[in-house]
Write a protein that holds these residues in place. Structure first.
Motif, PDB file in Angstrom:
ATOM      1  N   CYS A  39       0.749  -1.234   0.013  1.00 31.23           N
ATOM      2  CA  CYS A  39       0.002   0.087   0.099  1.00 31.23           C
ATOM      3  C   CYS A  39       0.920   1.401   0.055  1.00 31.23           C
ATOM      4  N   GLU A  40       1.924   1.351   0.766  1.00 25.66           N
ATOM      5  CA  GLU A  40       2.760   2.412   1.009  1.00 25.66           C
ATOM      6  C   GLU A  40       3.491   2.598  -0.452  1.00 25.66           C
ATOM      7  N   LYS A  41       3.987   1.662  -1.315  1.00 24.01           N
ATOM      8  CA  LYS A  41       4.455   1.804  -2.527  1.00 24.01           C
ATOM      9  C   LYS A  41       3.507   2.030  -3.618  1.00 24.01           C
ATOM     10  N   GLN A  42       2.293   2.005  -3.586  1.00 22.09           N
ATOM     11  CA  GLN A  42       1.288   2.175  -4.554  1.00 22.09           C
ATOM     12  C   GLN A  42       0.665   3.784  -4.460  1.00 22.09           C
TER      13      GLN A  42
ATOM     14  N   PRO B 149      -0.348   7.170  -4.653  1.00 22.94           N
ATOM     15  CA  PRO B 149       0.141   8.290  -5.591  1.00 22.94           C
ATOM     16  C   PRO B 149       0.404   9.658  -4.673  1.00 22.94           C
ATOM     17  N   LEU B 150       0.026   9.666  -3.484  1.00 21.47           N
ATOM     18  CA  LEU B 150       0.302  10.983  -2.908  1.00 21.47           C
ATOM     19  C   LEU B 150       1.267  10.697  -1.653  1.00 21.47           C
ATOM     20  N   PHE B 151       1.791   9.583  -1.498  1.00 22.01           N
ATOM     21  CA  PHE B 151       2.758   9.297  -0.380  1.00 22.01           C
ATOM     22  C   PHE B 151       2.134   9.584   1.035  1.00 22.01           C
ATOM     23  N   ALA B 152       0.866   9.308   1.047  1.00 21.47           N
ATOM     24  CA  ALA B 152       0.178   9.318   2.514  1.00 21.47           C
ATOM     25  C   ALA B 152       0.297   8.134   3.272  1.00 21.47           C
ATOM     26  N   ILE B 153       0.942   7.171   2.863  1.00 28.21           N
ATOM     27  CA  ILE B 153       1.121   6.053   3.635  1.00 28.21           C
ATOM     28  C   ILE B 153       2.558   5.479   3.933  1.00 28.21           C
ATOM     29  N   THR B 154       2.839   5.486   5.345  1.00 24.26           N
ATOM     30  CA  THR B 154       4.084   5.151   5.647  1.00 24.26           C
ATOM     31  C   THR B 154       3.971   4.115   6.509  1.00 24.26           C
ATOM     32  N   MET B 155       5.012   3.110   6.691  1.00 27.46           N
ATOM     33  CA  MET B 155       4.963   1.963   7.692  1.00 27.46           C
ATOM     34  C   MET B 155       5.669   2.340   8.917  1.00 27.46           C
TER      35      MET B 155
END
Length: 112
Positions: free
Chosen positions: A40-43, A45-51
């Motif tokens: 999910c983090e890699k996908q 498009p807004l870089f809204a997810i981080t681990m």
């Protein structure tokens, strides 16, 4: 709510998440089925997810617009979009939109 004025700390996306009004959907994450793969983090498009470094789970910041791209690549279906119970109606004119935003800003002490 803190407002950046006169040396105060600047606002962060978490302080004022304006993006949550751009979608009729909420994002749900099932931690029990999440395998912490980071797809999910890699996908996003807004870089809204981080681990998260401590838990290993994905965390979403305030720039998420609920596009659903993270859910399309989750191999176990741990991320899903759900229609909100209350869907806001769009204003009929641009002036109506500006007036609604102005009233919200005044009501929430966002305008000095």
């Amino acid at each position: 709510m803190k407002i950046a004025q006169g040396g105060a700390e600047p606002l962060t996306p978490e302080d004022l998440n304006v993006f949550k009004y751009l979608s009729h959907y909420t994002l749900k994450h099932d931690e029990e089925s999440c395998i912490k793969c980071g797809s999910c983090e890699k996908q996003c498009p807004l870089f809204a997810i981080t681990m998260d470094e401590e838990t290993g789970f994905p965390t979403v910041n305030g720039t998420c617009v609920r596009c659903g791209q993270c859910g399309t690549v989750c191999p176990v279906g741990a991320r899903t979009l759900h229609l909100k119970e209350e869907v806001l109606e769009l204003p009929e004119t641009l002036l109506d939109d500006y007036n609604a935003k102005g009233m919200y800003r005044f009501a929430n002490d966002m305008i000095a």
